[in-house]
Each structure stands twice: as structure tokens, then as C-alpha cells.
Motif scaffolding. Structure first.
Motif, short mmCIF file in Angstrom:
data_model
loop_
_atom_site.label_atom_id
_atom_site.label_comp_id
_atom_site.label_asym_id
_atom_site.label_seq_id
_atom_site.Cartn_x
_atom_site.Cartn_y
_atom_site.Cartn_z
N PRO A 153 -1.12 41.12 -15.97
CA PRO A 153 -1.36 41.73 -14.65
C PRO A 153 -1.92 43.13 -14.79
O PRO A 153 -1.68 43.80 -15.78
N LEU A 154 -2.65 43.57 -13.78
CA LEU A 154 -3.09 44.97 -13.69
C LEU A 154 -2.25 45.61 -12.59
O LEU A 154 -2.28 45.15 -11.44
N LYS A 155 -1.48 46.61 -12.97
CA LYS A 155 -0.53 47.17 -12.00
C LYS A 155 -0.69 48.68 -11.92
O LYS A 155 -0.28 49.41 -12.82
N LEU A 156 -1.30 49.14 -10.84
CA LEU A 156 -1.59 50.57 -10.67
C LEU A 156 -0.91 51.14 -9.42
O LEU A 156 -0.67 50.44 -8.44
N ASN A 157 -0.64 52.42 -9.51
CA ASN A 157 -0.10 53.16 -8.37
C ASN A 157 -0.77 54.51 -8.33
O ASN A 157 -1.12 55.06 -9.37
N LYS A 191 0.28 33.36 -8.03
CA LYS A 191 0.91 33.78 -6.78
C LYS A 191 2.40 34.03 -6.99
O LYS A 191 2.98 34.95 -6.39
N ALA A 192 3.00 33.21 -7.85
CA ALA A 192 4.45 33.33 -8.07
C ALA A 192 4.81 34.74 -8.55
O ALA A 192 5.78 35.33 -8.08
N GLU A 193 4.01 35.28 -9.47
CA GLU A 193 4.28 36.64 -9.96
C GLU A 193 4.12 37.68 -8.85
O GLU A 193 4.91 38.62 -8.74
N ALA A 194 3.09 37.48 -8.04
CA ALA A 194 2.85 38.42 -6.93
C ALA A 194 4.02 38.39 -5.95
O ALA A 194 4.50 39.43 -5.51
N ASP A 195 4.49 37.19 -5.63
CA ASP A 195 5.60 37.03 -4.69
C ASP A 195 6.84 37.78 -5.17
O ASP A 195 7.53 38.41 -4.37
N VAL A 196 7.11 37.69 -6.46
CA VAL A 196 8.30 38.36 -7.01
C VAL A 196 8.16 39.87 -6.84
O VAL A 196 9.10 40.55 -6.41
N GLU A 197 6.99 40.40 -7.16
CA GLU A 197 6.81 41.85 -7.08
C GLU A 197 6.93 42.37 -5.65
O GLU A 197 7.51 43.44 -5.41
N VAL A 198 6.41 41.62 -4.69
CA VAL A 198 6.49 42.05 -3.29
C VAL A 198 7.94 42.39 -2.94
O VAL A 198 8.22 43.44 -2.34
N HIS A 254 2.90 44.29 0.78
CA HIS A 254 2.06 43.15 1.15
C HIS A 254 1.74 42.25 -0.02
O HIS A 254 1.45 42.74 -1.11
N CYS A 255 1.70 40.95 0.24
CA CYS A 255 1.00 40.05 -0.66
C CYS A 255 -0.37 39.83 -0.04
O CYS A 255 -0.49 39.36 1.09
N LEU A 256 -1.41 40.21 -0.78
CA LEU A 256 -2.76 40.13 -0.23
C LEU A 256 -3.37 38.76 -0.45
O LEU A 256 -4.46 38.47 0.06
N GLY A 257 -2.69 37.92 -1.21
CA GLY A 257 -3.27 36.62 -1.52
C GLY A 257 -4.53 36.80 -2.34
O GLY A 257 -4.59 37.66 -3.23
N GLN A 258 -5.57 36.00 -2.02
CA GLN A 258 -6.82 36.10 -2.78
C GLN A 258 -7.99 36.59 -1.91
O GLN A 258 -9.14 36.54 -2.32
N LYS A 275 -12.23 29.44 -14.82
CA LYS A 275 -12.33 30.64 -14.00
C LYS A 275 -11.23 30.64 -12.94
O LYS A 275 -10.98 29.63 -12.29
N GLY A 276 -10.56 31.78 -12.80
CA GLY A 276 -9.53 31.90 -11.75
C GLY A 276 -9.76 33.16 -10.94
O GLY A 276 -10.56 34.01 -11.33
N MET A 277 -9.07 33.22 -9.83
CA MET A 277 -9.19 34.40 -8.99
C MET A 277 -7.81 35.06 -8.95
O MET A 277 -6.80 34.36 -8.89
N VAL A 278 -7.78 36.38 -8.98
CA VAL A 278 -6.46 37.04 -9.03
C VAL A 278 -5.73 36.95 -7.70
O VAL A 278 -6.33 36.76 -6.64
N TRP A 279 -4.42 37.12 -7.80
CA TRP A 279 -3.55 37.27 -6.64
C TRP A 279 -3.14 38.74 -6.58
O TRP A 279 -2.72 39.30 -7.59
N GLN A 280 -3.26 39.34 -5.40
CA GLN A 280 -3.02 40.78 -5.31
C GLN A 280 -1.90 41.17 -4.35
O GLN A 280 -1.62 40.44 -3.39
N ASN A 281 -1.30 42.30 -4.65
CA ASN A 281 -0.34 42.94 -3.75
C ASN A 281 -0.78 44.37 -3.48
O ASN A 281 -1.47 44.98 -4.30
N SER A 282 -0.34 44.91 -2.36
CA SER A 282 -0.41 46.36 -2.19
C SER A 282 0.82 46.79 -1.40
O SER A 282 1.38 46.01 -0.64
N TRP A 283 1.24 48.03 -1.64
CA TRP A 283 2.50 48.49 -1.04
C TRP A 283 2.51 50.01 -0.95
O TRP A 283 1.88 50.69 -1.76
#
Ligand code: 86X
Length: 509
Positions: A153-157, A191-198, A254-258, A275-283
Motif C-alpha cells: 500500500p501507499l500510505k501518506l498523510n 478493498k478489504a485492506e482499505a475497509d480495515v483502515e477506514v 472515507h473509503c473512496l473505492g476505485q 492489471k488492477g486498480m487501487v482501492w483508496q481511502n482519505s480521512w
């Protein structure tokens, strides 16, 4: 329409015209329960948290405020580092192309974007926007930096300021045109990882409110109407201000989905070369947190600070008396400060000799310092100090030999008491409403309403229309994760259709 925004404590000069009562020092001219709006303005100014500024909706955050912010920042920053989230800093300025790249998300917000159009006297070739939030600033670089699954994951703040040129009722901390926040932006392979972080982030937000600011919040999910339009789903912590009967969104995760991944082409290649597309969060949480704390705990003597965030937790005041040598009292004061400081308690002595003890008491009460320690001749004699709590005015004589232990204990009790009192007030403001009539009655009583809802967007729109008025419409605040039982056959309070969930409703900030 011109800015009718910023309320000032007095007609001119932001709180200059203090009511100075001799001996007791500066006071508040408005009572919390009688004129909440002006009471709030006076508190934030007289406590030296805020100074009004000559641009409407902008406020100076004074050291008393920043100390609180830094404490919350230190906590949150350490916690996200444990989660392997890294700090970064992206530019304040946004080029118009980048800003507009994501039209749907920007559309409704466009009027709030502030632009730089000149340098000196000459027009810029291309105007430059000031960030209202940083999705469009950051995500092109997410696309560049994320190639394969090893980049995830890429996780920035980032800790920064943002600008939203609002036109409605600015209120210090709660709604200002520029504010401080952290914004987290993360990308995952699944998505599962994104859901946990939210939910992990949401829990940190709950802890900021409850463990630092002693403000009870409800964790829940936003309705489709109230979620961040660019995302998949929005979770939030919601606070309530009993005096105004308004809910206030405390922070969002937020879970931003894709959605953004599609727009910004944030793709990666997985282990199988697919090829996959990332799942994103923002908070984010902002300096709004501080305003909620002031509104919830403040009283007619001024600010009331929870000990965890108070820049000064104990203020030591010498109480001289006729024939006792001043020096002895001052010595005892500085010894007390030393002892407390060594134990990690933030203590200071107010030894200025141009103010009476009574004036100092009022001054530090106005500033919300949790504990006052008075030292006079009698205390010297008995080898004790007198301790007075800001939250409930309780007084106690403490033997010097046991000072640290007891002060620590009292600070913990103050936090607990602030939280419990706030929670009781909040809870007694909650009303369950099963019909429209009950809902309207509770709304008129400034309640936070828990109602069974069919979860249809059109019905929420309807509720807004039907409650429109001078002081703003009601909307859903959140659907709490902790759901009371919903007996089969329960009907929606607004539509009469079968209810799907319990949701909080009310007016809000
Ligand atoms: C929504 C969404 C999101 C990152 C968060 O809540 C957490 C941190 N951002 C922010 N939002 C906007 O997208 C927005 C956009 C523009 Cl252009 C604007 F002028 C105001 C905005 N306000 C909120």
C-alpha cells in the motif's frame, strides 16, 4: 451577498471592551445558556485562544490554541506512524487543469475555491487555485509512483492548511475560511485492506474526542446524501452541542473505492501480471475539534480545558497575607512548580505582583486551567496547598508530601467528570422518534433524534425540504454502528415505508 459571517464579541475591536470587575478581573458579559453565540465568541477571545482578524472568516490562532492542537497532533502522528503511514507535503497551489480533472467531485464545491490571479500588478497567465483539499493535487503522483503490487500500500498523510471560501456564518474553529488539518490519503491492492483502515482511523478520531477532549461522539456511517460524493462510503464521528441543538461532524474517514483510481489511472500490476486498480481511502480531522471542545465544556466563567490538552494543567497562585514574608510564599510556589514539573505535570506559578489573587483566579478560570493551587501563610504553616478544580469548583487541602500523586489523581478525575457530564447532557438530548409528529416535536426541542429510516435518498431530501426554515433544515447525521434492535414491521418516521436502520437526525453545523 456580502460576508455577514464572522460574529464579533463586541461591535468593534473583537473583545476589547471587556467587562472588568475590580478584584475579579475580566469576565464574560454573556451567559452560555442565554446567548450562546456571543458567549462562544467572548470565550474564545477572552481566553486568548483566538484573535479576530480583518479578513472575515479568518482567525488568529494564539499559543493557547496551538498548544492544544500540538498535543492532539503528537498523539495522532505517533499512532499513524505505528500504522506505517508516512508524512509528506504537497504544494498549496493547484493548477486549474488538475483541479478540474475530476469534475463531478469539484462541481458543487467550485464557488468555494479561492484563486490567485496576480503577481504584483500583472495578471498571471493562468490563475492558480489554493487547495480546498488535496485529492486532485496528490493523485496524479499516486498514478506515477504506483507501478506494481510492491508499491502498495501507499500510505501518506500531510499536516497543512486548506482554504474554502465559505459565505455562510463563519464561527471560530467550527467554520473558518482557512483551517488546519491533517489529510490522509492511502491506496491499497484490495478493498478489504482499505475497509480495515477506514475503521482504524475512525477509532483514532474517537480517541481524540473522548480521550483528549473529553467529548462523547457517535461513530457511524453517513447517508448517501451526506457522504463525500467522490467516494464509496463515508464514516464519521459525530458530536452534539446541546445549547444549540446542533450536531457537528467531528472528523471523517472515507473509503473512496476505485472512483479516483479510474479518473487518475492509478493502476498496478499484481503478482500474476494482471492489471488492477487501487482501492483508496482519505480521512481528515481539523481544528474544528477545538471548537467542539470549547462549546461542550465552557461555562459562564470561560473556557474549561480537559487536562490532557491544557497547556498549563495547574496554575500556582501565591496568596500573600499581611505579616507573612512574601519570599517564603514565593519559594513554596516555585518549589511546588518544580515538584509537579519533574513529575511531568504542566505547572506554572503566576507570581506577577501587579494583580491581586482574586484577579488571577478569574484570569486562569477564563483560560480554563484545570487546577488552581493556592499557597498562603496557613498552607505554609500546615505544609499543605489548597487545590481548586476548574470543572466543579471543588476545593481540597493536600499535604505537600503527597502532592504529585494527588494532583495526578485529580487531573484524571477532572477528565472523567468532564466526559461524564458531557455524555449525560448529550444522552439527555437524544430523543427517539418513530413518527413525523414525534420527530418535529423533538426537533423543535433542539434534540438529536434517533429515528427508524427507510434509507432512501429521496426521503432524506424530503425531510430537508419539510424542515427548511430560518435556522436551517434537518438532515441525517449518521447511522450509528451501534444499532438498537429494529423490530420487524418498524416503519420509517418520514415515509411510512419499512424501516431499514436507526439513524441520527438533526440540525447541524
Ligand atoms: C470533501 C473530502 C476529503 C481529504 C476528506 O473529507 C478527508 C480529507 N478530502 C473533502 N470536500 C471537497 O472535496 C472539496 C472540494 C473543493 Cl474543490 C472545495 F472547494 C471544497 C471541498 N470541501 C470538501
Amino acid at each position: 451577498m456580502a460576508d455577514q459571517g464572522a460574529k464579533k464579541p463586541n461591535a468593534k475591536g473583537g473583545g476589547k471592551k471587556k467587562e472588568v470587575k475590580k478584584e475579579t478581573g475580566l469576565g464574560l458579559s454573556k451567559k452560555k445558556d442565554e446567548n450562546f453565540g456571543e458567549w462562544y465568541s467572548e470565550v474564545v477571545v477572552n481566553s486568548e485562544m483566538i484573535e479576530y482578524y480583518d479578513i472575515s472568516g479568518c482567525y488568529i490562532l494564539r499559543p493557547w490554541t496551538i498548544a492544544i492542537w500540538e498535543t492532539m497532533q503528537a498523539f495522532f502522528d505517533a499512532e499513524i506512524k505505528k500504522m506505517k503511514i508516512k508524512n509528506c507535503y504537497f504544494p498549496l497551489f493547484v493548477s486549474p487543469g488538475v483541479l478540474e480533472r475530476e469534475k463531478d467531485h469539484i462541481e458543487g464545491f467550485a464557488p468555494e475555491v479561492a484563486w490567485v490571479t496576480k503577481s504584483g500588478k500583472s495578471d498571471l497567465e493562468v490563475p492558480i487555485a489554493i487547495r480546498p483539499t488535496s485529492e486532485t493535487v496528490m493523485y496524479p503522483y499516486f498514478a506515477k509512483w504506483i507501478r506494481g503490487h510492491r508499491d502498495l500500500p501507499l500510505k501518506l498523510n500531510q499536516w497543512c492548511n486548506v482554504v474554502r471560501w465559505e459565505f455562510s456564518n463563519a464561527t471560530p474553529f467550527i467554520r473558518s475560511r482557512e483551517f488546519l488539518w491533517q489529510e490522509g490519503h492511502t491506496a491499497f491492492a484490495t478493498k478489504a485492506e482499505a475497509d480495515v483502515e477506514v475503521l482504524e482511523i475512525l477509532e483514532l478520531y474517537r480517541r481524540i474526542y473522548e480521550e483528549y477532549l473529553a467529548v462523547p461522539v457517535v461513530k457511524g456511517k453517513k447517508s448517501e446524501n451526506e457522504k463525500f460524493a467522490g467516494g464509496l462510503y463515508t464514516t464519521s464521528v459525530e458530536a452534539f452541542i446541546p445549547n444549540t441543538g446542533r450536531g457537528v461532524q467531528g472528523a471523517t474517514s472515507h473509503c473512496l473505492g476505485q472512483n479516483f483510481a479510474k479518473m487518475f489511472e492509478i493502476n498496478f500490476e499484481n503478482e500474476n501480471r494482471e492489471k488492477g486498480m487501487v482501492w483508496q481511502n482519505s480521512w481528515a480531522y481539523s481544528t474544528r475539534t477545538i471548537g467542539v471542545m470549547v462549546m461542550v465544556h465552557g461555562d459562564d466563567k470561560g473556557l474549561v480545558l480537559p487536562p490532557k490538552v491544557a497547556a498549563i494543567q495547574a496554575i500556582v497562585v501565591p496568596v500573600p497575607y499581611k505579616n507573612t514574608p512574601m519570599e517564603e510564599i514565593y519559594d513554596a510556589c516555585s518549589k511546588t512548580v518544580d515538584t509537579l514539573t519533574k513529575a511531568g505535570i504542566r505547572a506554572e506559578a503566576d507570581i506577577s505582583d501587579n494583580q491581586t489573587p482574586g484577579w488571577k483566579y478569574s484570569h486562569w478560570e477564563m483560560k480554563g486551567v484545570p487546577l488552581r493551587i493556592e499557597i498562603g501563610p496557613k498552607d505554609l504553616e500546615k505544609n499543605q496547598v489548597r487545590v481548586v478544580r476548574r470543572d466543579n469548583s471543588a476545593k481540597e487541602d493536600i499535604p505537600v508530601s503527597n502532592l504529585v500523586e494527588q494532583v495526578q489523581d485529580i487531573l484524571v478525575k477532572i477528565h472523567e467528570n468532564l466526559f461524564n457530564v458531557a455524555k449525560e447532557k448529550r444522552d439527555s438530548s437524544i430523543k427517539v422518534a418513530k413518527t413525523w409528529e414525534e420527530f418535529m416535536e423533538a426537533l423543535n426541542q433542539k434534540k438529536m433524534i434517533l429515528a427508524p429510516w427507510c434509507d432512501e435518498q429521496a426521503i432524506e431530501e424530503d425531510v430537508k425540504k419539510r424542515t427548511k426554515g430560518e435556522i436551517g433544515a434537518a438532515k441525517s447525521l449518521c447511522t450509528p454502528f451501534e444499532q438498537p434492535e429494529l423490530p420487524e414491521g418498524t416503519l420509517c418516521f418520514a415515509s411510512g415505508k419499512p424501516a431499514k436502520k436507526w439513524t441520527y437526525w438533526g440540525r447541524s453545523y
